[in-house]
Design a protein around this motif. Structure first.
Motif, PDB file in Angstrom:
ATOM      1  N   LEU A  21     -10.387  10.287 -12.936  1.00  0.00           N
ATOM      2  CA  LEU A  21      -9.216   9.661 -12.317  1.00  0.00           C
ATOM      3  C   LEU A  21      -8.871  10.410 -11.044  1.00  0.00           C
ATOM      4  N   PHE A  22      -8.894   9.695  -9.926  1.00  0.00           N
ATOM      5  CA  PHE A  22      -8.609  10.264  -8.610  1.00  0.00           C
ATOM      6  C   PHE A  22      -7.196   9.895  -8.195  1.00  0.00           C
ATOM      7  N   LEU A  23      -6.430  10.903  -7.789  1.00  0.00           N
ATOM      8  CA  LEU A  23      -5.057  10.668  -7.357  1.00  0.00           C
ATOM      9  C   LEU A  23      -4.970  10.629  -5.843  1.00  0.00           C
ATOM     10  N   GLY A  24      -4.465   9.533  -5.326  1.00  0.00           N
ATOM     11  CA  GLY A  24      -4.268   9.387  -3.888  1.00  0.00           C
ATOM     12  C   GLY A  24      -2.800   9.446  -3.524  1.00  0.00           C
ATOM     13  N   SER A  25      -2.402   8.578  -2.600  1.00  0.00           N
ATOM     14  CA  SER A  25      -1.025   8.544  -2.124  1.00  0.00           C
ATOM     15  C   SER A  25      -0.772   7.204  -1.458  1.00  0.00           C
ATOM     16  N   THR A  26       0.455   6.722  -1.519  1.00  0.00           N
ATOM     17  CA  THR A  26       0.761   5.435  -0.900  1.00  0.00           C
ATOM     18  C   THR A  26       0.776   5.513   0.627  1.00  0.00           C
ATOM     19  N   CYS A  27       0.554   6.694   1.191  1.00  0.00           N
ATOM     20  CA  CYS A  27       0.422   6.788   2.651  1.00  0.00           C
ATOM     21  C   CYS A  27      -0.870   6.130   3.126  1.00  0.00           C
ATOM     22  N   ILE A  28      -1.721   5.720   2.195  1.00  0.00           N
ATOM     23  CA  ILE A  28      -2.959   5.014   2.557  1.00  0.00           C
ATOM     24  C   ILE A  28      -2.680   3.637   3.148  1.00  0.00           C
ATOM     25  N   TYR A  29      -1.489   3.113   2.913  1.00  0.00           N
ATOM     26  CA  TYR A  29      -1.177   1.762   3.373  1.00  0.00           C
ATOM     27  C   TYR A  29      -0.834   1.730   4.861  1.00  0.00           C
ATOM     28  N   PRO A  30      -1.082   0.603   5.527  1.00  0.00           N
ATOM     29  CA  PRO A  30      -0.697   0.468   6.939  1.00  0.00           C
ATOM     30  C   PRO A  30       0.799   0.704   7.137  1.00  0.00           C
ATOM     31  N   LYS A  31       1.146   1.270   8.271  1.00  0.00           N
ATOM     32  CA  LYS A  31       2.540   1.599   8.566  1.00  0.00           C
ATOM     33  C   LYS A  31       3.451   0.384   8.465  1.00  0.00           C
ATOM     34  N   LEU A  32       2.984  -0.754   8.951  1.00  0.00           N
ATOM     35  CA  LEU A  32       3.815  -1.962   8.973  1.00  0.00           C
ATOM     36  C   LEU A  32       3.315  -3.017   7.990  1.00  0.00           C
ATOM     37  N   ALA A  33       2.749  -2.573   6.880  1.00  0.00           N
ATOM     38  CA  ALA A  33       2.263  -3.509   5.863  1.00  0.00           C
ATOM     39  C   ALA A  33       3.438  -4.261   5.254  1.00  0.00           C
ATOM     40  N   PRO A  34       3.209  -5.496   4.806  1.00  0.00           N
ATOM     41  CA  PRO A  34       4.273  -6.243   4.118  1.00  0.00           C
ATOM     42  C   PRO A  34       4.775  -5.458   2.914  1.00  0.00           C
ATOM     43  N   GLY A  55      -4.279  -2.766   8.440  1.00  0.00           N
ATOM     44  CA  GLY A  55      -3.522  -2.447   9.647  1.00  0.00           C
ATOM     45  C   GLY A  55      -3.578  -0.964   9.953  1.00  0.00           C
ATOM     46  N   LEU A  56      -2.907  -0.570  11.040  1.00  0.00           N
ATOM     47  CA  LEU A  56      -2.901   0.827  11.472  1.00  0.00           C
ATOM     48  C   LEU A  56      -2.048   1.687  10.542  1.00  0.00           C
ATOM     49  N   LEU A  57      -2.469   2.933  10.383  1.00  0.00           N
ATOM     50  CA  LEU A  57      -1.751   3.878   9.537  1.00  0.00           C
ATOM     51  C   LEU A  57      -0.579   4.509  10.283  1.00  0.00           C
ATOM     52  N   GLU A  58       0.328   5.117   9.531  1.00  0.00           N
ATOM     53  CA  GLU A  58       1.387   5.926  10.128  1.00  0.00           C
ATOM     54  C   GLU A  58       0.741   7.124  10.824  1.00  0.00           C
ATOM     55  N   GLU A  59       1.059   7.325  12.093  1.00  0.00           N
ATOM     56  CA  GLU A  59       0.373   8.323  12.915  1.00  0.00           C
ATOM     57  C   GLU A  59       0.546   9.744  12.390  1.00  0.00           C
ATOM     58  N   THR A  60       1.730  10.089  11.893  1.00  0.00           N
ATOM     59  CA  THR A  60       1.994  11.483  11.522  1.00  0.00           C
ATOM     60  C   THR A  60       1.139  11.960  10.347  1.00  0.00           C
ATOM     61  N   ASN A  61       0.741  11.059   9.453  1.00  0.00           N
ATOM     62  CA  ASN A  61      -0.073  11.505   8.320  1.00  0.00           C
ATOM     63  C   ASN A  61      -1.418  10.793   8.245  1.00  0.00           C
ATOM     64  N   GLU A  62      -1.902  10.316   9.382  1.00  0.00           N
ATOM     65  CA  GLU A  62      -3.157   9.576   9.418  1.00  0.00           C
ATOM     66  C   GLU A  62      -4.346  10.380   8.862  1.00  0.00           C
ATOM     67  N   PRO A  63      -4.531  11.644   9.227  1.00  0.00           N
ATOM     68  CA  PRO A  63      -5.687  12.388   8.693  1.00  0.00           C
ATOM     69  C   PRO A  63      -5.673  12.482   7.163  1.00  0.00           C
ATOM     70  N   TYR A  64      -4.518  12.760   6.600  1.00  0.00           N
ATOM     71  CA  TYR A  64      -4.392  12.840   5.143  1.00  0.00           C
ATOM     72  C   TYR A  64      -4.682  11.488   4.506  1.00  0.00           C
ATOM     73  N   ALA A  65      -4.135  10.424   5.102  1.00  0.00           N
ATOM     74  CA  ALA A  65      -4.345   9.076   4.571  1.00  0.00           C
ATOM     75  C   ALA A  65      -5.816   8.689   4.602  1.00  0.00           C
ATOM     76  N   ILE A  66      -6.486   9.008   5.689  1.00  0.00           N
ATOM     77  CA  ILE A  66      -7.911   8.681   5.804  1.00  0.00           C
ATOM     78  C   ILE A  66      -8.724   9.425   4.743  1.00  0.00           C
ATOM     79  N   ALA A  67      -8.359  10.670   4.496  1.00  0.00           N
ATOM     80  CA  ALA A  67      -9.046  11.427   3.440  1.00  0.00           C
ATOM     81  C   ALA A  67      -8.871  10.739   2.089  1.00  0.00           C
TER      82      ALA A  67
END
Length: 309
Positions: A104-117, A128-140
């Motif tokens: 079981l791999f634990l991620g984070s909801t920061c994976i979602y696009p910044k302006l997702a519905p 869509g595009l990610l939130e800029e401030t945590n983009e590296p973490y989200a991509i990981a």
């Protein structure tokens, strides 16, 4: 999992990992393997390979990660993407090579696009595009999800992923430089109270909406899904309930008993405007949270700052 199954909890000293260990123990699981970072550096491929070859765990909870709040994510961008990709890649690959039954791999909801519905549905990933401030973490973290799916597709591995909403609880990080918003606010209000300060400064306008889940509930959901979920993709874990940062600040102020004023520093970033998870998939699988926000914050405040269990 059987009660005597060999279970490796990676990141057992962290908030989520320690909660998972506690949940497993409370359910009668007795063969739990843990390693501190000094005993096993998960960034070191050779050491991770050696560990899996020697211990041969049957089940793995991958809760180890480099985590932090807005400041940390935006300041240490290279560290966040580098270390997280190495940790998860090493553990996932060696789980495959050693024949782990389920991971079981634990991620984070920061994976979602910044302006997702809103609310955030699992299918909104990579739309869509990610939130800029945590983009590296989200991509990981996105890489971790896709890696689990790829190993499932190519090798038939039963590797699943979960995306928790904002978490808080025992063993949280209260460092004002790299903690998340809820523990940072608890510490700010507590210190303001004991120092008789007139004001507490809160970053941003207070308008962003956030959802919070107690780590005890999160751990319970992880163990539940390890037992009941065996599909590709991932599952959101949350409450489906949101609160504005402004209302959160006033709630914590009330719980702590701070009698001064709250000042919102609008020159500071807000982060993502809204981040509410759609928990339909989780609910349909038969799980629901149990700890309400006021009760949870009161409990962690008492435990951390008042030494009340």
């Amino acid at each position: 999992m059987n009660h005597n199954s060999k279970i490796f909890v990676a990141g057992h000293r962290g908030m989520v990992g320690s909660a998972i260990v506690n949940d497993l123990k409370s359910k009668g699981y007795t063969n739990i393997i843990t390693r501190t970072s000094s005993e096993l550096n998960l960034i070191n491929q050779d050491k991770v390979a050696e560990f899996f070859e020697t211990e041969k765990p049957e089940y793995v909870f991958l809760a180890a990660a480099k985590v932090g709040g807005i400041i940390a994510n935006n300041t240490y961008r290279a560290d966040f993407i580098y270390e997280n990709i190495l940790i998860q890649s090493n553990v996932i690959h060696q789980s495959y090579k050693s024949g782990v039954k389920k991971l079981l791999f634990l991620g984070s909801t920061c994976i979602y696009p910044k302006l997702a519905p809103q609310p955030l549905k699992e299918e909104y990933l990579l739309t869509g595009l990610l939130e800029e401030t945590n983009e590296p973490y989200a991509i990981a973290k996105i890489s971790g999800i896709k890696m689990c799916d790829a190993y499932r597709y190519q090798y038939g591995c039963n590797f699943i992923s979960v995306m928790p909403t904002n978490l808080y609880g025992f063993n949280d990080n209260y460092d004002l430089e790299n903690s998340h918003v809820l523990p940072a606010l608890i510490r700010k209000f507590h210190e303001a109270k004991i120092n008789n300060s007139d004001n507490v400064v809160v970053w941003g306008t207070g308008t962003p909406l956030r959802e919070f889940l107690h780590a005890t509930d999160m751990a319970n959901a992880c163990v539940y899904l390890m037992q009941h979920y065996n599909e590709k993709g991932f599952v959101n874990i949350g409450t489906g309930v949101e609160i504005s940062i402004k209302d959160l600040a006033y709630l914590i102020k009330d719980i702590v008993g701070f009698e001064g004023n709250i000042v919102f520093d609008e020159s500071k970033p807000n982060g993502t405007p809204r981040k509410l998870t759609d928990i339909t998939k989780l609910t349909n699988l038969g799980w629901k949270y149990s700890i309400e926000l006021r009760d949870g914050i009161t409990k962690v405040y008492n435990e951390k700052f008042l030494a009340v269990k």
